[in-house]
Design a protein around this motif. Structure first.
Motif, mmCIF file in Angstrom:
data_model
loop_
_atom_site.group_PDB
_atom_site.id
_atom_site.type_symbol
_atom_site.label_atom_id
_atom_site.label_comp_id
_atom_site.label_asym_id
_atom_site.label_seq_id
_atom_site.Cartn_x
_atom_site.Cartn_y
_atom_site.Cartn_z
ATOM 1 N N GLY A 158 0.806 -1.211 0.000
ATOM 2 C CA GLY A 158 0.000 0.000 0.000
ATOM 3 C C GLY A 158 0.840 1.261 0.000
ATOM 4 O O GLY A 158 1.991 1.274 -0.432
ATOM 5 N N LYS A 159 0.236 2.318 0.507
ATOM 6 C CA LYS A 159 0.883 3.631 0.543
ATOM 7 C C LYS A 159 1.640 3.776 1.860
ATOM 8 O O LYS A 159 1.079 4.190 2.882
ATOM 9 N N LYS A 176 -6.598 -3.149 13.142
ATOM 10 C CA LYS A 176 -5.893 -2.088 12.430
ATOM 11 C C LYS A 176 -5.084 -1.248 13.408
ATOM 12 O O LYS A 176 -5.426 -1.126 14.584
ATOM 13 N N SER A 220 -2.404 7.542 9.069
ATOM 14 C CA SER A 220 -2.140 6.363 8.255
ATOM 15 C C SER A 220 -2.657 5.143 9.001
ATOM 16 O O SER A 220 -2.543 5.061 10.230
ATOM 17 N N ASP A 243 -3.578 -2.242 8.070
ATOM 18 C CA ASP A 243 -4.436 -3.403 8.260
ATOM 19 C C ASP A 243 -3.540 -4.590 8.613
ATOM 20 O O ASP A 243 -2.744 -5.051 7.797
ATOM 21 N N THR A 283 -1.339 -4.018 4.896
ATOM 22 C CA THR A 283 -1.440 -3.000 3.858
ATOM 23 C C THR A 283 -1.678 -1.643 4.501
ATOM 24 O O THR A 283 -2.571 -1.487 5.338
ATOM 25 N N TRP A 284 -0.881 -0.669 4.095
ATOM 26 C CA TRP A 284 -1.020 0.708 4.570
ATOM 27 C C TRP A 284 -2.027 1.465 3.704
ATOM 28 O O TRP A 284 -2.114 1.242 2.494
ATOM 29 N N SER A 285 -2.747 2.371 4.317
ATOM 30 C CA SER A 285 -3.614 3.286 3.580
ATOM 31 C C SER A 285 -3.623 4.630 4.294
ATOM 32 O O SER A 285 -3.416 4.694 5.512
ATOM 33 N N THR A 286 -3.835 5.686 3.532
ATOM 34 C CA THR A 286 -3.957 7.020 4.112
ATOM 35 C C THR A 286 -5.426 7.378 4.234
ATOM 36 O O THR A 286 -6.266 6.888 3.469
ATOM 37 N N VAL A 287 -5.742 8.221 5.180
ATOM 38 C CA VAL A 287 -7.127 8.578 5.469
ATOM 39 C C VAL A 287 -7.300 10.079 5.325
ATOM 40 O O VAL A 287 -6.502 10.862 5.873
#
Length: 494
Positions: free
Chosen positions: A125-126, A142, A160, A163, A168-172
């Motif tokens: 991910g990011k 998470k 950030s 999961d 997996t990284w994700s931005t919010v």
């Protein structure tokens, strides 16, 4: 305090910090380490001391009050400071922090508590930028990371999410006003819905504000705290037990914070539990605090920190059991009133499934009617309670509106005063500009005069030169005349 058997903690006084007298070698004093308690044992990993990062793994047994050191069977844990440690599926997960291992993005490492193997977890991910002094909070499966300071000392206030099931990284993207960029703050999770951020610092400002992120709507808010004052601080530590968030230590680079606070997250009320004196280790920056369950009772365990000197003492507190409250929805009174009115309207219009079919047993009919009446009376009573709640919410909204009106009037008054001051400053600026224009004109005239004086000086120099040449010519003529008259005299007398 010494160990009187394995149950030494049962005699502790509520809401008081007690230093422990430990046996065996103690770990090096440090701060900005990571700490987690598991099965009555306090794990301390990394940190820094005198500008040097540490990588050791220390374990304190809260039953026997002894320290021990863990050696890894495989892998290398780099020396790190300002990192976070989370327990997940019998593994310690390490995130971010400052170390000599330069990386552009956040690295996730693990230690298996059974095999004592260490390694790096590949994430997708990011990936967030590498940083230290951030907060990491476990939310279900998470991890939510907020803020920190990157390798170039750039302050952050991003969110950030990692999961842990897919790594997996994700931005919010969040709404409303985010907290100012900061590091060395503390964070907590309330009611499995709200992320609370308290304090921290920038490079010049120490904060005492509370920010709340609703993890369902991803909206930030900044509710007002009631009760005792929260002084600005950074490098403090926090841990939650039920609805209560215990805040320990911190400082502002001048002095440590001596109070241990309890923030009731349902009521948003702050109270001071304990206060230490002087340069106590509990009034330190970069200390850690954890909660440990001993014989079914929760205890606070603090370690380390820096307050002019590095500390390695262990302190415990037996917090007094508090009543469990229902989680509070952290929104404005107006929103609460609107939600209550919707619930009330829904209750009025919701059809009830009542069985009114014919039956031979007349006694059942009578009992059934009585049940219906009782049910209706219960509904009426519930509606009455909802009405009272609505009236109370409406009163709160009106009070909030009055408060807002007063604030608006104050703002308008301040705006009027500032407008007058601005007009005065503008007038002064116009007069200063006029005076500057006059000065510039005078300077131009003086420059012209200076230029004319230079030409006059040149003419004077030329005249002086002509004068000197004329004087030399006159001297030559005079000498010639003298010579001529002497010859004539000699001729006459000869």
């Amino acid at each position: 305090m010494g160990s009187d058997g394995q149950n030494w903690y049962l005699g502790l006084t509520y809401d008081q910090w007690v230093p422990l007298s430990v046996s065996g070698p103690t770990p090096a004093a440090r701060y900005k380490h990571a700490a987690v308690t598991v099965d009555g044992k306090l794990y301390i990993i990394g940190g820094s001391r005198n500008g040097r990062y540490l990588s050791d793994i220390q374990v304190f047994d809260l039953k026997s009050l002894t320290w021990s050191t863990i050696k890894l069977n495989s892998g290398v844990l780099p020396a790190t400071s300002g990192h976070n440690m989370i327990l997940w599926e019998n593994k310690f997960l390490f995130l971010a922090g400052h170390s000599k291992d330069v990386s552009d993005t956040v690295t996730v490492r693990f230690i298996d508590l059974q095999s004592y193997e260490c390694g790096v977890i590949e994430t997708l991910g990011k990936l967030p930028v590498a940083r230290g002094g951030q907060s990491v909070t476990l939310f279900g499966s998470k991890l939510i990371m907020f803020g920190g300071e990157d390798q170039h000392r750039r302050l952050l206030n991003d969110i950030s999410v990692l999961d842990l099931e897919t790594m997996t990284w994700s931005t919010v993207e969040t709404m409303q006003t985010s907290p100012a960029p900061r590091f060395d703050h503390t964070a907590a999770l309330h009611a499995d819905r709200y992320l609370l951020i308290l304090g921290g610092c920038s490079h010049s400002i120490f904060f005492n504000d509370l920010h709340v992120l609703d993890l369902e709507t991803m909206e930030w808010s900044q509710p007002q705290l009631q009760g005792d004052l929260v002084s600005p601080r950074a490098g403090h530590a926090g841990v939650t037990i039920g609805d209560n968030w215990y805040i320990v230590g911190g400082g502002d680079n001048k002095s440590g914070v001596p109070e241990t606070l309890m923030l009731n997250m349902s009521k948003l009320v702050v109270s001071v539990l304990a206060t230490v004196k002087g340069r106590d280790p509990l009034a330190s920056e970069g200390l850690s605090v954890s909660s440990a369950s001993l014989d079914g009772e929760n205890f606070l365990v603090a370690f380390g920190g820096y307050n002019g000197k590095y500390n390695n003492e262990v302190y415990v507190m037996r917090p007094k059991p508090r009543d469990v409250l229902h989680p509070k929805i952290l929104q404005s009174p107006a929103a609460e009133a609107a939600a209550a009115s919707v619930r009330a309207a829904y209750a009025l219009t919701k059809p009830e499934k009542l069985d009114l079919s014919e039956r031979e047993d007349s006694s059942f009919k009578e009992v059934h009617v009585d049940n219906i009446q009782q049910h209706l009376l219960a509904e009426i009573s519930a509606l009455g309670e909802q009405k009272k709640a609505l009236e109370s919410s409406l009163a709160d909204v009106r009070a909030e509106n009055d408060d807002l009106r007063n604030k608006i009037e104050d703002v308008n008054t301040t705006h009027a005063d500032l407008s007058k001051e601005l007009q005065s400053v503008q007038g002064q600026l116009i007069s200063e500009r006029s005076r500057c224009a006059k000065l510039e004109a005078q300077i131009a005239e003086l420059q012209k005069m200076l230029e004319s004086m230079q030409s006059i000086e040149e003419e004077v120099q030329a005249l002086r030169k002509e004068k000197s040449e004329l004087e030399r010519d006159m001297e030559r003529v005079s000498s010639v005349q003298k010579q001529g008259s002497g010859s004539a005299w000699k001729w006459i007398t000869g």
